[in-house]
Design a protein around this motif. Structure first.
Motif, mmCIF file in Angstrom:
data_model
loop_
_atom_site.group_PDB
_atom_site.id
_atom_site.type_symbol
_atom_site.label_atom_id
_atom_site.label_comp_id
_atom_site.label_asym_id
_atom_site.label_seq_id
_atom_site.Cartn_x
_atom_site.Cartn_y
_atom_site.Cartn_z
ATOM 1 N N TYR A 230 -4.151 -15.510 -27.765
ATOM 2 C CA TYR A 230 -3.137 -14.567 -27.310
ATOM 3 C C TYR A 230 -2.262 -15.256 -26.275
ATOM 4 O O TYR A 230 -2.723 -16.135 -25.544
ATOM 5 C CB TYR A 230 -3.792 -13.329 -26.673
ATOM 6 N N PRO A 231 -0.987 -14.871 -26.187
ATOM 7 C CA PRO A 231 -0.122 -15.462 -25.153
ATOM 8 C C PRO A 231 -0.578 -15.034 -23.763
ATOM 9 O O PRO A 231 -1.018 -13.904 -23.567
ATOM 10 C CB PRO A 231 1.258 -14.894 -25.485
ATOM 11 N N THR A 232 -0.518 -15.949 -22.844
ATOM 12 C CA THR A 232 -0.928 -15.641 -21.460
ATOM 13 C C THR A 232 0.260 -15.824 -20.525
ATOM 14 O O THR A 232 1.204 -16.558 -20.810
ATOM 15 C CB THR A 232 -2.063 -16.578 -21.011
ATOM 16 N N GLY A 233 0.197 -15.164 -19.387
ATOM 17 C CA GLY A 233 1.253 -15.310 -18.390
ATOM 18 C C GLY A 233 2.507 -14.523 -18.703
ATOM 19 O O GLY A 233 3.523 -14.663 -18.012
ATOM 20 N N LEU A 234 2.477 -13.700 -19.738
ATOM 21 C CA LEU A 234 3.650 -12.914 -20.106
ATOM 22 C C LEU A 234 3.517 -11.514 -19.518
ATOM 23 O O LEU A 234 2.619 -10.760 -19.877
ATOM 24 C CB LEU A 234 3.774 -12.843 -21.632
ATOM 25 N N ILE A 235 4.404 -11.181 -18.602
ATOM 26 C CA ILE A 235 4.343 -9.884 -17.924
ATOM 27 C C ILE A 235 5.566 -9.061 -18.316
ATOM 28 O O ILE A 235 6.711 -9.482 -18.098
ATOM 29 C CB ILE A 235 4.295 -10.054 -16.397
ATOM 30 N N ILE A 236 5.332 -7.906 -18.892
ATOM 31 C CA ILE A 236 6.417 -7.015 -19.290
ATOM 32 C C ILE A 236 6.196 -5.655 -18.649
ATOM 33 O O ILE A 236 5.130 -5.053 -18.797
ATOM 34 C CB ILE A 236 6.474 -6.864 -20.824
ATOM 35 N N ASP A 237 7.195 -5.181 -17.921
ATOM 36 C CA ASP A 237 7.116 -3.872 -17.291
ATOM 37 C C ASP A 237 7.646 -2.834 -18.278
ATOM 38 O O ASP A 237 8.854 -2.633 -18.414
ATOM 39 C CB ASP A 237 7.951 -3.855 -16.006
ATOM 40 N N ARG A 238 6.741 -2.178 -18.986
ATOM 41 C CA ARG A 238 7.145 -1.222 -20.010
ATOM 42 C C ARG A 238 7.459 0.159 -19.435
ATOM 43 O O ARG A 238 7.780 1.072 -20.174
ATOM 44 C CB ARG A 238 6.059 -1.117 -21.072
ATOM 45 N N SER A 239 7.361 0.304 -18.096
ATOM 46 C CA SER A 239 7.705 1.586 -17.475
ATOM 47 C C SER A 239 9.214 1.728 -17.304
ATOM 48 O O SER A 239 9.716 2.815 -17.029
ATOM 49 C CB SER A 239 7.013 1.722 -16.116
ATOM 50 N N LYS A 240 9.940 0.610 -17.454
ATOM 51 C CA LYS A 240 11.386 0.638 -17.299
ATOM 52 C C LYS A 240 12.066 0.440 -18.655
ATOM 53 O O LYS A 240 11.652 -0.403 -19.438
ATOM 54 C CB LYS A 240 11.841 -0.471 -16.339
ATOM 55 N N MET A 241 13.081 1.234 -18.878
ATOM 56 C CA MET A 241 13.860 1.085 -20.102
ATOM 57 C C MET A 241 14.727 -0.173 -20.010
ATOM 58 O O MET A 241 15.245 -0.498 -18.928
ATOM 59 C CB MET A 241 14.761 2.305 -20.315
ATOM 60 N N PRO A 242 14.902 -0.906 -21.094
ATOM 61 C CA PRO A 242 15.798 -2.074 -21.059
ATOM 62 C C PRO A 242 17.223 -1.645 -20.748
ATOM 63 O O PRO A 242 17.658 -0.553 -21.132
ATOM 64 C CB PRO A 242 15.698 -2.625 -22.493
ATOM 65 N N GLU A 243 17.935 -2.475 -20.004
ATOM 66 C CA GLU A 243 19.319 -2.154 -19.676
ATOM 67 C C GLU A 243 20.184 -2.250 -20.926
ATOM 68 O O GLU A 243 20.059 -3.184 -21.718
ATOM 69 C CB GLU A 243 19.837 -3.117 -18.603
ATOM 70 N N SER A 244 21.055 -1.272 -21.073
ATOM 71 C CA SER A 244 21.941 -1.259 -22.235
ATOM 72 C C SER A 244 23.142 -2.155 -22.004
ATOM 73 O O SER A 244 23.546 -2.403 -20.855
ATOM 74 C CB SER A 244 22.403 0.164 -22.527
ATOM 75 N N THR A 245 23.705 -2.670 -23.056
ATOM 76 C CA THR A 245 24.905 -3.497 -22.981
ATOM 77 C C THR A 245 26.049 -2.759 -23.670
ATOM 78 O O THR A 245 25.843 -1.763 -24.364
ATOM 79 C CB THR A 245 24.671 -4.852 -23.661
ATOM 80 N N GLU A 246 27.246 -3.263 -23.471
ATOM 81 C CA GLU A 246 28.407 -2.627 -24.085
ATOM 82 C C GLU A 246 28.354 -2.790 -25.605
ATOM 83 O O GLU A 246 27.913 -3.820 -26.111
ATOM 84 C CB GLU A 246 29.693 -3.261 -23.539
ATOM 85 N N ASP A 247 28.822 -1.756 -26.281
ATOM 86 C CA ASP A 247 28.869 -1.817 -27.738
ATOM 87 C C ASP A 247 29.888 -2.860 -28.189
ATOM 88 O O ASP A 247 30.977 -2.983 -27.615
ATOM 89 C CB ASP A 247 29.252 -0.452 -28.328
ATOM 90 N N LYS A 248 29.522 -3.609 -29.209
ATOM 91 C CA LYS A 248 30.435 -4.601 -29.760
ATOM 92 C C LYS A 248 31.148 -4.020 -30.976
ATOM 93 O O LYS A 248 30.572 -3.262 -31.748
ATOM 94 C CB LYS A 248 29.659 -5.860 -30.172
ATOM 95 N N GLU A 249 32.413 -4.382 -31.086
ATOM 96 C CA GLU A 249 33.176 -3.914 -32.236
ATOM 97 C C GLU A 249 32.749 -4.674 -33.487
ATOM 98 O O GLU A 249 32.572 -5.889 -33.464
ATOM 99 C CB GLU A 249 34.674 -4.121 -32.000
ATOM 100 N N ILE A 250 32.564 -3.946 -34.561
ATOM 101 C CA ILE A 250 32.222 -4.575 -35.830
ATOM 102 C C ILE A 250 33.204 -4.104 -36.894
ATOM 103 O O ILE A 250 33.682 -2.967 -36.874
ATOM 104 C CB ILE A 250 30.779 -4.234 -36.258
ATOM 105 N N ASN A 251 33.516 -4.999 -37.790
ATOM 106 C CA ASN A 251 34.406 -4.675 -38.901
ATOM 107 C C ASN A 251 33.612 -4.747 -40.196
ATOM 108 O O ASN A 251 33.350 -5.837 -40.707
ATOM 109 C CB ASN A 251 35.586 -5.644 -38.934
ATOM 110 N N LEU A 252 33.202 -3.588 -40.671
ATOM 111 C CA LEU A 252 32.415 -3.552 -41.890
ATOM 112 C C LEU A 252 33.319 -3.652 -43.108
ATOM 113 O O LEU A 252 34.425 -3.099 -43.127
ATOM 114 C CB LEU A 252 31.610 -2.245 -41.954
#
Length: 219
Positions: free
Chosen positions: A124-146
């Motif tokens: 298993y990976p060791t030394g990896l600490i993730i705080d799952r009590s906090k939501m990831p910060e959102s980024t601005e939506d990117k324009e897409i041309n479908l």
């Protein structure tokens, strides 16, 4: 295959109950067969189709392992010209059953290095600490041309949507069936299990034969 030296690598992954000695003997037996008898024209066609489609698909990636920039850098380093895509592909497309047998006889009938890796515990990976009590910060939506879909119907009345893709000579086909897990009722996972079994073999074809046909179609 490299500037100073080349290598040919064969990797086999066994189940925990597998016999490494038996696997090695089978591999060496196949190599010996190619050295003495070569391969069939059908096997060569299958390999070329698979390699060509894989080569073209790699051009969808900008970087990474084997992407456009990775290849340009490699060609420039090895050949002094970053635009050697067609040259590189044609080297493989020009291979013949005779040239394969000669190459196998020249390069594969020599001493080799063998490495056996035995894992005795789950890692298993060791030394990896993730705080799952906090939501990831959102980024601005990117324009897409479908791409605009072309809608029509097949000869048997099914809906058909076509999305033009002109960057590379590739075609993608998706068949959507109005079924699946919603109809599993109490047999949970049945739909997923069924689709996973489609490539495991049929009454007439083994899974190896199915995969060989897919490779022949560059699929």
């Amino acid at each position: 295959s490299n500037q100073i030296a080349g290598y040919f690598l064969i990797t086999a992954t066994l189940y925990s109950s597998g016999d490494a000695d038996k696997a090695r003997d089978l591999i060496m037996k196949e190599i010996d067969k190619i050295i003495k008898n070569g391969i069939t024209s059908k096997e060569l066609e299958q390999a070329k189709n698979y390699f060509k489609s894989d080569f073209i698909r790699s051009l969808k990636r900008l970087g990474g392992f084997g992407g456009i920039t990775d290849r340009m850098n490699f060609y420039y380093q090895m050949l002094g010209n970053p635009n050697m895509f067609e040259y590189d592909l044609n080297r493989y497309m020009k291979a013949t059953t005779n040239s394969i047998r000669k190459a196998a006889s020249k390069y594969l009938d020599q001493n080799y290095v063998e490495i056996i890796v035995l894992s005795k515990k789950v890692l298993y990976p060791t030394g990896l600490i993730i705080d799952r009590s906090k939501m990831p910060e959102s980024t601005e939506d990117k324009e897409i041309n479908l791409p605009k879909a072309i809608q029509t119907k097949t000869s048997d009345g099914n809906e058909l949507y076509i999305f033009p893709y002109t960057k590379l000579p590739l075609n993608y086909l998706s068949i959507i069936i109005p079924s699946g897990s919603s109809l599993d009722n109490k047999r949970y996972g049945l739909a997923d299990f069924t689709t996973n079994m489609l490539l495991r073999g049929t009454k007439n074809l083994t899974n190896e034969e199915i995969q060989a046909r897919l490779d022949m179609l560059s699929s």
